[in-house]
Design a protein around this motif. Sequence first.
Motif, PDB file in Angstrom:
ATOM      1  N   ALA A   1      10.599   4.396 -14.731  1.00 44.93           N
ATOM      2  CA  ALA A   1      10.789   3.099 -14.074  1.00 44.93           C
ATOM      3  C   ALA A   1      11.840   2.303 -14.838  1.00 44.93           C
ATOM      4  N   SER A   2      12.995   2.120 -14.235  1.00 41.45           N
ATOM      5  CA  SER A   2      14.101   1.425 -14.889  1.00 41.45           C
ATOM      6  C   SER A   2      13.936  -0.088 -14.787  1.00 41.45           C
ATOM      7  N   ASN A   3      14.632  -0.792 -15.659  1.00 41.12           N
ATOM      8  CA  ASN A   3      14.655  -2.248 -15.566  1.00 41.12           C
ATOM      9  C   ASN A   3      15.355  -2.675 -14.281  1.00 41.12           C
ATOM     10  N   SER A   4      14.937  -3.813 -13.758  1.00 42.75           N
ATOM     11  CA  SER A   4      15.526  -4.309 -12.516  1.00 42.75           C
ATOM     12  C   SER A   4      16.820  -5.056 -12.787  1.00 42.75           C
ATOM     13  N   LEU A   5      17.632  -5.171 -11.727  1.00 41.26           N
ATOM     14  CA  LEU A   5      18.872  -5.921 -11.776  1.00 41.26           C
ATOM     15  C   LEU A   5      18.858  -6.976 -10.675  1.00 41.26           C
ATOM     16  N   PRO A   6      19.494  -8.122 -10.899  1.00 44.63           N
ATOM     17  CA  PRO A   6      19.545  -9.131  -9.831  1.00 44.63           C
ATOM     18  C   PRO A   6      20.436  -8.678  -8.688  1.00 44.63           C
ATOM     19  N   ASP A   7      19.990  -8.936  -7.471  1.00 43.22           N
ATOM     20  CA  ASP A   7      20.782  -8.648  -6.282  1.00 43.22           C
ATOM     21  C   ASP A   7      21.664  -9.858  -6.020  1.00 43.22           C
ATOM     22  N   THR A   8      22.972  -9.700  -6.248  1.00 39.27           N
ATOM     23  CA  THR A   8      23.900 -10.824  -6.124  1.00 39.27           C
ATOM     24  C   THR A   8      24.543 -10.899  -4.744  1.00 39.27           C
ATOM     25  N   GLY A   9      24.085 -10.074  -3.809  1.00 37.62           N
ATOM     26  CA  GLY A   9      24.643 -10.092  -2.468  1.00 37.62           C
ATOM     27  C   GLY A   9      24.210 -11.330  -1.704  1.00 37.62           C
TER      28      GLY A   9
ATOM     29  N   PRO B   1       4.812 -14.557  -8.167  1.00 41.05           N
ATOM     30  CA  PRO B   1       6.250 -14.443  -7.908  1.00 41.05           C
ATOM     31  C   PRO B   1       6.708 -12.991  -7.893  1.00 41.05           C
ATOM     32  N   VAL B   2       7.846 -12.771  -7.273  1.00 40.55           N
ATOM     33  CA  VAL B   2       8.414 -11.427  -7.172  1.00 40.55           C
ATOM     34  C   VAL B   2       8.599 -10.809  -8.554  1.00 40.55           C
ATOM     35  N   SER B   3       9.074 -11.591  -9.529  1.00 43.90           N
ATOM     36  CA  SER B   3       9.329 -11.057 -10.874  1.00 43.90           C
ATOM     37  C   SER B   3       8.058 -10.492 -11.500  1.00 43.90           C
ATOM     38  N   TRP B   4       6.913 -11.135 -11.243  1.00 43.38           N
ATOM     39  CA  TRP B   4       5.636 -10.658 -11.778  1.00 43.38           C
ATOM     40  C   TRP B   4       5.287  -9.301 -11.176  1.00 43.38           C
ATOM     41  N   ILE B   5       5.491  -9.160  -9.875  1.00 44.69           N
ATOM     42  CA  ILE B   5       5.222  -7.890  -9.194  1.00 44.69           C
ATOM     43  C   ILE B   5       6.098  -6.782  -9.772  1.00 44.69           C
ATOM     44  N   VAL B   6       7.368  -7.081  -9.986  1.00 52.21           N
ATOM     45  CA  VAL B   6       8.299  -6.072 -10.504  1.00 52.21           C
ATOM     46  C   VAL B   6       7.844  -5.564 -11.861  1.00 52.21           C
TER      47      VAL B   6
ATOM     48  N   GLY C   1       0.827  -1.194   0.000  1.00 52.02           N
ATOM     49  CA  GLY C   1       0.000   0.000   0.000  1.00 52.02           C
ATOM     50  C   GLY C   1       0.860   1.242   0.000  1.00 52.02           C
ATOM     51  N   GLY C   2       0.251   2.372  -0.255  1.00 53.04           N
ATOM     52  CA  GLY C   2       0.969   3.632  -0.222  1.00 53.04           C
ATOM     53  C   GLY C   2       1.474   3.953   1.176  1.00 53.04           C
ATOM     54  N   GLY C   3       2.632   4.598   1.237  1.00 56.84           N
ATOM     55  CA  GLY C   3       3.168   5.017   2.521  1.00 56.84           C
ATOM     56  C   GLY C   3       4.005   3.988   3.226  1.00 56.84           C
ATOM     57  N   ASP C   4       4.306   2.872   2.574  1.00 55.37           N
ATOM     58  CA  ASP C   4       5.210   1.881   3.158  1.00 55.37           C
ATOM     59  C   ASP C   4       6.629   2.265   2.746  1.00 55.37           C
ATOM     60  N   TRP C   5       7.437   2.655   3.722  1.00 59.54           N
ATOM     61  CA  TRP C   5       8.797   3.088   3.454  1.00 59.54           C
ATOM     62  C   TRP C   5       9.838   2.163   4.077  1.00 59.54           C
ATOM     63  N   ALA C   6       9.442   0.944   4.432  1.00 62.64           N
ATOM     64  CA  ALA C   6      10.356   0.022   5.111  1.00 62.64           C
ATOM     65  C   ALA C   6      11.552  -0.311   4.222  1.00 62.64           C
ATOM     66  N   GLU C   7      12.682  -0.516   4.867  1.00 65.76           N
ATOM     67  CA  GLU C   7      13.871  -0.979   4.155  1.00 65.76           C
ATOM     68  C   GLU C   7      13.740  -2.475   3.878  1.00 65.76           C
ATOM     69  N   ASP C   8      14.364  -2.891   2.794  1.00 63.72           N
ATOM     70  CA  ASP C   8      14.481  -4.317   2.498  1.00 63.72           C
ATOM     71  C   ASP C   8      13.121  -4.986   2.314  1.00 63.72           C
ATOM     72  N   ARG C   9      12.181  -4.262   1.681  1.00 66.82           N
ATOM     73  CA  ARG C   9      10.875  -4.816   1.360  1.00 66.82           C
ATOM     74  C   ARG C   9      10.598  -4.462  -0.092  1.00 66.82           C
ATOM     75  N   LEU C  10      10.016  -5.376  -0.850  1.00 66.90           N
ATOM     76  CA  LEU C  10       9.990  -5.262  -2.308  1.00 66.90           C
ATOM     77  C   LEU C  10       9.352  -3.973  -2.803  1.00 66.90           C
ATOM     78  N   ILE C  11       8.092  -3.702  -2.425  1.00 69.67           N
ATOM     79  CA  ILE C  11       7.388  -2.549  -2.987  1.00 69.67           C
ATOM     80  C   ILE C  11       8.077  -1.228  -2.613  1.00 69.67           C
TER      81      ILE C  11
END
Length: 370
Positions: free
Chosen positions: A280-288, A264-269, A191-201
């Motif tokens: 809105a830029s293309n996403s990159l894989p997080d290799t960490g 899946p996450v990819s669908w959401i992205v 939802g709008g107003g979610d500013w949490a770190e390390d969360r997809l949206i």
Amino acid sequence: MSAAWEGRRVLITGHTGFKGSWLSLWLHALGAEVTGFALAPPTRPSLFEQARIGDLITHVEGDVRDAAAVRAVVEATRPEAIFHLAAQPLVRASYDDPVGTYATNVMGTAHVLEAARQVPGVGAVVCVTSDKCYENREWVWPYRESDPMGGHDPYSSSKGAAELVIAAWRRSFFSEAGPLVASVRAGNVIGGGDWAEDRLIPDLVRAFEAGAAPLIRSPDAVRPWQHVLEALGGYLMIAERLLEGDSRFAEGWNFGPSDEDARPVSWIVERMRAAWGEGASNSLPDTGPRPHEAGLLRLDCSKARAALGWQPALRLEQALERVVAWHRAVAAGKDARRVTLAQIADYILLSGAGAWIPPARAGEAAHSIG
């Protein structure tokens, strides 16, 4: 039902968080006398500060790990209903601070329940846990309320443990007297107003606003995504039944999306990129390095549909559109409180839950939104 919340004294723990902020605004619009008990807002910016929620409710800063502070706020406010949302809500953060996660999610829950037991007048307690409270076997079947509690990581395990604490207090102390207690297990709320770190949206929103490529981990992970108002609507329905004294609802409840919206996450992205449009830029894989997180999770919500008449009102595409619309509007300078209240009012009309707004408040709410 139309006046279920008018003049009700309600305590919300965790009201400065994302979900607690939405619930605070909704209950205030319904005419409730809301007190919030929480730490300072966990993010900057935060919906709590953007929507000036502290101007509408009684704001008490405190920590659910402090049993005396929890008892004091319950004694001072004498709530008729308690919504316990305060939590350490992130899987990856639980790997960094497992002891703090258990202290907040397990002992914090025990402190709230014990205060509700010791202070007369509390009629209903709704404890918010998580869809991750179940022992996840990575199977295709959705989890039902009767499935075993568990959890691989500290966060998920702490939520399973909180469910055991809730069940113990219900059976040991509330079987014959005291408040009726329910636990509610929602999917991945957005939802709008979610500013949490390390969360997809929120990570996507921050990247899109900055014109950067978001880093995406676990693109194949499937989650039961849903708009925050879908879950909160279920919580309110449960609380109303408990306040009526119906002990059949003092149980665990799933509130999740339809099976088709466990994506899946990819669908959401990709859908977020399409809804956001320019910038809105293309996403990159997080290799960490990535600690273990469940790959597949679905909820069976047939119990809520059959017993409560609750069902999702939004498809996932619509929920994502509302997230984008909220952030676009606020970024353009529109008032965050008005934008949030407008989305609440729109959801109430769409879901057929209009009877939840007392007639005396309906005109006021419409005036404040328009």
